[in-house]
Design a protein around this motif. Sequence first.
Motif, PDB file in Angstrom:
ATOM      1  N   LYS A  38     -68.163  47.860  -0.178  1.00 41.17           N
ATOM      2  CA  LYS A  38     -67.924  49.135   0.245  1.00 41.17           C
ATOM      3  C   LYS A  38     -67.640  49.994  -1.026  1.00 41.17           C
ATOM      4  O   LYS A  38     -67.056  49.593  -1.980  1.00 41.17           O
ATOM      5  N   VAL A  39     -68.167  51.396  -1.090  1.00 42.19           N
ATOM      6  CA  VAL A  39     -67.903  52.327  -2.145  1.00 42.19           C
ATOM      7  C   VAL A  39     -66.612  53.029  -1.429  1.00 42.19           C
ATOM      8  O   VAL A  39     -66.517  53.544  -0.500  1.00 42.19           O
ATOM      9  N   SER A  40     -65.946  53.203  -2.330  1.00 43.73           N
ATOM     10  CA  SER A  40     -64.490  54.030  -2.069  1.00 43.73           C
ATOM     11  C   SER A  40     -64.185  54.974  -2.834  1.00 43.73           C
ATOM     12  O   SER A  40     -65.060  55.164  -3.699  1.00 43.73           O
ATOM     13  N   VAL A  41     -63.119  55.642  -2.957  1.00 45.24           N
ATOM     14  CA  VAL A  41     -62.459  56.780  -3.826  1.00 45.24           C
ATOM     15  C   VAL A  41     -62.326  56.228  -5.021  1.00 45.24           C
ATOM     16  O   VAL A  41     -62.181  57.375  -6.080  1.00 45.24           O
ATOM     17  N   PHE A  42     -61.961  55.058  -5.246  1.00 46.12           N
ATOM     18  CA  PHE A  42     -61.894  54.375  -6.633  1.00 46.12           C
ATOM     19  C   PHE A  42     -63.306  54.336  -7.213  1.00 46.12           C
ATOM     20  O   PHE A  42     -63.057  54.164  -8.364  1.00 46.12           O
ATOM     21  N   HIS A  43     -64.193  54.362  -6.537  1.00 44.81           N
ATOM     22  CA  HIS A  43     -65.453  54.139  -6.956  1.00 44.81           C
ATOM     23  C   HIS A  43     -66.198  55.157  -8.026  1.00 44.81           C
ATOM     24  O   HIS A  43     -66.435  56.103  -7.333  1.00 44.81           O
ATOM     25  N   GLY A  44     -66.561  54.949  -9.192  1.00 45.53           N
ATOM     26  CA  GLY A  44     -66.969  56.012 -10.039  1.00 45.53           C
ATOM     27  C   GLY A  44     -68.456  56.094 -10.122  1.00 45.53           C
ATOM     28  O   GLY A  44     -69.011  54.964  -9.614  1.00 45.53           O
ATOM     29  N   LEU A  45     -69.189  56.977 -10.103  1.00 46.05           N
ATOM     30  CA  LEU A  45     -70.754  57.173 -10.211  1.00 46.05           C
ATOM     31  C   LEU A  45     -71.156  56.390 -11.481  1.00 46.05           C
ATOM     32  O   LEU A  45     -72.277  55.595 -11.224  1.00 46.05           O
ATOM     33  N   THR A  46     -70.416  56.292 -12.409  1.00 45.81           N
ATOM     34  CA  THR A  46     -70.923  55.490 -13.683  1.00 45.81           C
ATOM     35  C   THR A  46     -69.862  54.608 -14.270  1.00 45.81           C
ATOM     36  O   THR A  46     -68.478  55.091 -13.991  1.00 45.81           O
ATOM     37  N   ARG A  47     -69.824  53.538 -15.044  1.00 45.65           N
ATOM     38  CA  ARG A  47     -68.930  52.999 -15.793  1.00 45.65           C
ATOM     39  C   ARG A  47     -68.110  54.042 -16.602  1.00 45.65           C
ATOM     40  O   ARG A  47     -68.881  54.508 -17.462  1.00 45.65           O
ATOM     41  N   PRO A  48     -67.013  53.856 -16.592  1.00 49.79           N
ATOM     42  CA  PRO A  48     -66.112  54.672 -17.821  1.00 49.79           C
ATOM     43  C   PRO A  48     -66.441  54.106 -19.070  1.00 49.79           C
ATOM     44  O   PRO A  48     -66.750  52.942 -19.167  1.00 49.79           O
ATOM     45  N   THR A  49     -66.785  55.015 -19.931  1.00 50.97           N
ATOM     46  CA  THR A  49     -67.003  54.640 -21.532  1.00 50.97           C
ATOM     47  C   THR A  49     -65.840  53.974 -22.043  1.00 50.97           C
ATOM     48  O   THR A  49     -65.780  53.260 -23.119  1.00 50.97           O
ATOM     49  N   ILE A  50     -64.522  54.112 -21.954  1.00 51.76           N
ATOM     50  CA  ILE A  50     -63.620  53.867 -22.303  1.00 51.76           C
ATOM     51  C   ILE A  50     -63.068  52.408 -21.792  1.00 51.76           C
ATOM     52  O   ILE A  50     -63.308  51.994 -20.626  1.00 51.76           O
ATOM     53  N   SER A  51     -62.611  51.272 -22.569  1.00 44.41           N
ATOM     54  CA  SER A  51     -62.735  49.880 -22.430  1.00 44.41           C
ATOM     55  C   SER A  51     -61.258  49.922 -21.615  1.00 44.41           C
ATOM     56  O   SER A  51     -60.395  50.835 -21.519  1.00 44.41           O
ATOM     57  N   ILE A  52     -61.280  48.750 -20.767  1.00 43.68           N
ATOM     58  CA  ILE A  52     -59.945  48.460 -20.236  1.00 43.68           C
ATOM     59  C   ILE A  52     -58.976  48.606 -20.797  1.00 43.68           C
ATOM     60  O   ILE A  52     -57.735  48.685 -20.683  1.00 43.68           O
ATOM     61  N   GLN A  53     -59.219  47.680 -22.120  1.00 46.56           N
ATOM     62  CA  GLN A  53     -57.970  47.603 -23.035  1.00 46.56           C
ATOM     63  C   GLN A  53     -57.443  48.848 -23.726  1.00 46.56           C
ATOM     64  O   GLN A  53     -56.284  49.263 -23.637  1.00 46.56           O
ATOM     65  N   SER A  54     -58.446  49.614 -23.959  1.00 47.97           N
ATOM     66  CA  SER A  54     -58.021  51.049 -24.347  1.00 47.97           C
ATOM     67  C   SER A  54     -57.214  51.899 -23.539  1.00 47.97           C
ATOM     68  O   SER A  54     -56.440  52.866 -23.568  1.00 47.97           O
ATOM     69  N   TYR A  55     -57.824  51.712 -22.148  1.00 45.26           N
ATOM     70  CA  TYR A  55     -57.276  52.606 -21.033  1.00 45.26           C
ATOM     71  C   TYR A  55     -56.048  52.177 -20.501  1.00 45.26           C
ATOM     72  O   TYR A  55     -54.859  52.837 -20.599  1.00 45.26           O
ATOM     73  N   LEU A  56     -55.807  50.843 -20.536  1.00 51.59           N
ATOM     74  CA  LEU A  56     -54.481  50.298 -20.319  1.00 51.59           C
ATOM     75  C   LEU A  56     -53.543  50.494 -21.554  1.00 51.59           C
ATOM     76  O   LEU A  56     -52.280  50.920 -21.299  1.00 51.59           O
ATOM     77  N   ASP A  57     -53.982  50.560 -22.745  1.00 43.51           N
ATOM     78  CA  ASP A  57     -52.983  50.667 -23.871  1.00 43.51           C
ATOM     79  C   ASP A  57     -52.636  52.227 -23.581  1.00 43.51           C
ATOM     80  O   ASP A  57     -51.439  52.602 -23.961  1.00 43.51           O
ATOM     81  N   ARG A  58     -53.202  53.138 -23.168  1.00 41.39           N
ATOM     82  CA  ARG A  58     -53.352  54.562 -23.188  1.00 41.39           C
ATOM     83  C   ARG A  58     -52.136  54.772 -21.967  1.00 41.39           C
ATOM     84  O   ARG A  58     -51.225  55.583 -22.235  1.00 41.39           O
ATOM     85  N   ILE A  59     -52.310  54.064 -20.873  1.00 40.58           N
ATOM     86  CA  ILE A  59     -51.385  54.056 -19.930  1.00 40.58           C
ATOM     87  C   ILE A  59     -49.913  53.709 -20.336  1.00 40.58           C
ATOM     88  O   ILE A  59     -49.055  54.333 -19.962  1.00 40.58           O
ATOM     89  N   TYR A  60     -50.079  52.598 -21.073  1.00 42.94           N
ATOM     90  CA  TYR A  60     -48.693  51.825 -21.629  1.00 42.94           C
ATOM     91  C   TYR A  60     -48.058  53.137 -22.420  1.00 42.94           C
ATOM     92  O   TYR A  60     -46.682  52.945 -22.558  1.00 42.94           O
ATOM     93  N   LYS A  61     -48.582  53.489 -23.350  1.00 41.77           N
ATOM     94  CA  LYS A  61     -48.132  54.427 -24.377  1.00 41.77           C
ATOM     95  C   LYS A  61     -47.711  55.577 -23.894  1.00 41.77           C
ATOM     96  O   LYS A  61     -46.505  56.241 -24.147  1.00 41.77           O
ATOM     97  N   TYR A  62     -48.214  56.274 -22.553  1.00 48.73           N
ATOM     98  CA  TYR A  62     -47.797  57.615 -22.238  1.00 48.73           C
ATOM     99  C   TYR A  62     -47.126  57.534 -20.766  1.00 48.73           C
ATOM    100  O   TYR A  62     -46.303  58.449 -20.667  1.00 48.73           O
TER     101      TYR A  62
END
Length: 204
Positions: A38-62
Amino acid sequence: MADLENPSLMPNLITYLSCLLQKVAESNDVNCRFQPQKVSVFHGLTRPTISIQSYLDRIYKYANCSPSCFIVAYIYLDWFAQKQPTLPINSFNVHRLLITSVMVAAKFMDDIYYNNAYYAKVGGISTTEMNYLEVDFLFGLGFHLNVAPNTFHTYFTYLQREIMLQPPPSIAESSLSLDRSLKVHLCFNEEESSHQNQQQQLAV
């Protein structure tokens, strides 16, 4: 838990979880050709350009949440995957699931936490979208947010052991079950972990 206060543990944990989720997402991207999703509200139209590693690092930092929130967020993702088998973690939804799971964990675990607008900025989405994601995530979990101490210990001990003993797993080693709808690395039964404190790990 004292080990979570070790300054060297969290960066390793973030890296391990990032790699783990990357492998899960890539595997489910392939799996979507064979199983309905299923497609849900979590589903983006395209893949984000930021990697999962960078994204989780950002969450951890801020996010400035307690270290235990990342363990609880991981538990929530596992529970969500079990309760919503037609919404697998893939490259189109993993980022939104991550920011939402950490925010919900912080709200449940910490006495002081940032509001949805702040997490929306950290996650690179609008506040309105953040609000929708939170509601859908809570319904997806059945509003089951309490993590028993034994359950927390089971997940944390497993992650700690994996970090210490081996590098992040490859797709073949990460216990993904393509034919049993396992959409995240581990699938623990909370009742079993509470009464038997045993790990249930599904094989490929």
